[in-house]
Scaffold this motif. Sequence first.
Motif, PDB file in Angstrom:
ATOM      1  N   ARG A  62      59.489  38.241 -42.946  1.00 38.70           N
ATOM      2  CA  ARG A  62      60.089  39.568 -42.954  1.00 38.70           C
ATOM      3  C   ARG A  62      61.621  39.476 -42.916  1.00 38.70           C
ATOM      4  O   ARG A  62      62.307  40.247 -43.583  1.00 38.70           O
ATOM      5  CB  ARG A  62      59.564  40.396 -41.771  1.00 38.70           C
ATOM      6  CG  ARG A  62      58.145  40.903 -41.983  1.00 38.70           C
ATOM      7  CD  ARG A  62      57.632  41.697 -40.791  1.00 38.70           C
ATOM      8  NE  ARG A  62      56.418  42.417 -41.141  1.00 38.70           N
ATOM      9  CZ  ARG A  62      55.206  41.873 -41.197  1.00 38.70           C
ATOM     10  NH1 ARG A  62      55.061  40.600 -40.913  1.00 38.70           N
ATOM     11  NH2 ARG A  62      54.147  42.591 -41.545  1.00 38.70           N
ATOM     12  N   TYR A  63      62.124  38.558 -42.135  1.00 34.21           N
ATOM     13  CA  TYR A  63      63.584  38.385 -42.058  1.00 34.21           C
ATOM     14  C   TYR A  63      64.168  38.065 -43.430  1.00 34.21           C
ATOM     15  O   TYR A  63      65.217  38.597 -43.813  1.00 34.21           O
ATOM     16  CB  TYR A  63      63.921  37.280 -41.051  1.00 34.21           C
ATOM     17  CG  TYR A  63      65.394  36.919 -41.009  1.00 34.21           C
ATOM     18  CD1 TYR A  63      66.366  37.887 -40.771  1.00 34.21           C
ATOM     19  CD2 TYR A  63      65.810  35.602 -41.189  1.00 34.21           C
ATOM     20  CE1 TYR A  63      67.713  37.556 -40.730  1.00 34.21           C
ATOM     21  CE2 TYR A  63      67.149  35.261 -41.142  1.00 34.21           C
ATOM     22  CZ  TYR A  63      68.099  36.242 -40.919  1.00 34.21           C
ATOM     23  OH  TYR A  63      69.423  35.921 -40.875  1.00 34.21           O
ATOM     24  N   VAL A  73      63.094  50.036 -43.742  1.00 38.35           N
ATOM     25  CA  VAL A  73      63.463  49.294 -42.528  1.00 38.35           C
ATOM     26  C   VAL A  73      64.972  49.316 -42.341  1.00 38.35           C
ATOM     27  O   VAL A  73      65.484  49.525 -41.231  1.00 38.35           O
ATOM     28  CB  VAL A  73      62.951  47.838 -42.596  1.00 38.35           C
ATOM     29  CG1 VAL A  73      63.398  47.058 -41.355  1.00 38.35           C
ATOM     30  CG2 VAL A  73      61.432  47.808 -42.704  1.00 38.35           C
ATOM     31  N   GLY A  74      65.704  49.110 -43.435  1.00 36.38           N
ATOM     32  CA  GLY A  74      67.163  49.148 -43.364  1.00 36.38           C
ATOM     33  C   GLY A  74      67.676  50.481 -42.865  1.00 36.38           C
ATOM     34  O   GLY A  74      68.631  50.544 -42.080  1.00 36.38           O
ATOM     35  N   LEU A  95      64.894  41.092 -45.426  1.00 31.49           N
ATOM     36  CA  LEU A  95      65.778  42.100 -44.830  1.00 31.49           C
ATOM     37  C   LEU A  95      67.255  41.718 -44.866  1.00 31.49           C
ATOM     38  O   LEU A  95      68.099  42.544 -44.496  1.00 31.49           O
ATOM     39  CB  LEU A  95      65.375  42.349 -43.370  1.00 31.49           C
ATOM     40  CG  LEU A  95      63.998  42.945 -43.116  1.00 31.49           C
ATOM     41  CD1 LEU A  95      63.767  43.072 -41.617  1.00 31.49           C
ATOM     42  CD2 LEU A  95      63.852  44.300 -43.790  1.00 31.49           C
ATOM     43  N   PRO A 118      61.803  46.981 -47.298  1.00 31.43           N
ATOM     44  CA  PRO A 118      63.183  46.801 -46.813  1.00 31.43           C
ATOM     45  C   PRO A 118      64.036  48.058 -46.838  1.00 31.43           C
ATOM     46  O   PRO A 118      64.850  48.273 -45.931  1.00 31.43           O
ATOM     47  CB  PRO A 118      63.730  45.726 -47.759  1.00 31.43           C
ATOM     48  CG  PRO A 118      62.538  44.913 -48.125  1.00 31.43           C
ATOM     49  CD  PRO A 118      61.414  45.898 -48.239  1.00 31.43           C
TER      50      PRO A 118
END
Length: 555
Positions: free
Chosen positions: A110-111, A92-93, A114, A89
Amino acid sequence: MIKTIHQLVKVQAQIRPDCPAIGEKKRWLTYTHLNEEIETLARSFLSLGLNKSERVAVFLPKCFESVISIFATSAAGGIFVPINPILKPLQVGHILSDCSATILITNKSRYDTLKSVLPKSIKGIVITDDSNEYPSSSSVLSWFQLHTLSLRNPSLPDILESDTAAIFYTSGSSGPAKGVTLTQRNLILGAQSVAQYLDNSSSDRLLLALPISFDYGFSQLTVSFLSGGSCYLFEYLFAKELIKVVQQQSITGLALVPTAWNQLANLEWPKAASQNLRYITNSGGALLEDILKKLLKQMPNVKPFLMYGLTESFRSCFLPPEQALKRPTSIGKAIPNAKIFIINVNGEECEPHEQGELVHAGPLVAQGYWGNKEMTERRFKATPNRLKELPSEQLAVWSGDIVTKDEEGFIYFVGRNDDMIKTSGYRVSPNEIESVICKHNSVADIVVFGVPHKQLGQGIVTLITVKPDVQTSDLLLSIKRFCGLHLPNYMTPHHIDFCLEIPRNPNGKHNKTLLKKQYQNVFQEIFSKHGGLNMRESKQGMSAKKGVTVNVINQ
């Protein structure tokens, strides 16, 4: 004339409508079906409010939905941002924030990880596994619900070859990942260049085993679609699975990185597995000569293409198959549509056997780093020997790689002129690793650097000083767990030492030159002593260096 990547599929749907385009598990989509899916989703994006050049992030494993989302973004006039599915995360963030993504395509699991890192720019989230947990709302839609928006039937926009098409994130020499910005022309010419020297055709079936977020992986799709062939999407954990799927799917082209080839070279290849295999390619690091020989012994009719490239210029060089065993340490010569210079410290082209920086010029060169003018100006500079009379400056990417050439023009990699680590086919920023591990509550100081590793290209060495009064028992395990939570596997250190003080140079900076020299043979020593360990197996002992306690995480 094809000018955009989504046109690759549209043209093949007209030429060979019922031929397979992409496969996954036991399913295949024909070119007609794939084109319909792409255009439907593109209209859905427009109905959702996607504006020209807005970013659509795709955070998925290799699957039909990830491919359709990427090419539909292109058709809708957006910019697609593929994100490596193994990232955590934190990374990705950063990517979502850095590119100000407006739509995120992902799955439920995955959501859920996040939610705390999603930037305010995100106005639409699409969950591909159609979970009932997320009812239709203004911000979260299922894959099916997104498709229903296409019924509003907006017309698709005209896309120019000069339009920005993609942002591929890659580690920079300092700080977090940088977004390499590519136009439609960059991507189309890249596919044409590679397909030319690989001699791809509609009879080829390529295996996409690499991440789509890796330009080398993504090009398996564009090369396949350009040629009218088919591409099979495959997620694997063990090398044996690759051999099995190559045989089952009658694969003709296999692209991998050195770590995968190292594993495959030590496995038995049944004749049936390689009987359809026409070529193999390697990029992302050097393929050792003994590994190459092992591979070719098991599949003597297969052509090996050894390649070198940068995300900033897609692909720069390739070594023709007939030269692979004659010049196994060479990265070859320039690919079609590329001009390669080797420039010395005086700004002049190098003579044979003189070391200099590899500079890539031509239409494959990216537009720079997204939203990062300083880094762009540092890496993208004027083309050597350009005509001063030209009204506009022609930019080239200065790779940071030190190379030489022989009398026949074949190029050889020597090393880096910065601290970037090349491991497992990835470019890794030491600063990015340091910035994560230093947040561990026991770490007072840290330095990260790369040294030679037989299997990985370079192994990641981490030297740590701990805060006063910190209990060192179980500290290694604590740091390993911390890395596992916040770093993807390819960024996780392979060797960790604890020390009282990290050496510094007269300028007060960590003395990486000294440390690299001291640790130059650390992995060679470990392999000699222990015969190599399995992934993530650990050993503990005492260092010969001033009695410092050593904890080794060994690959």
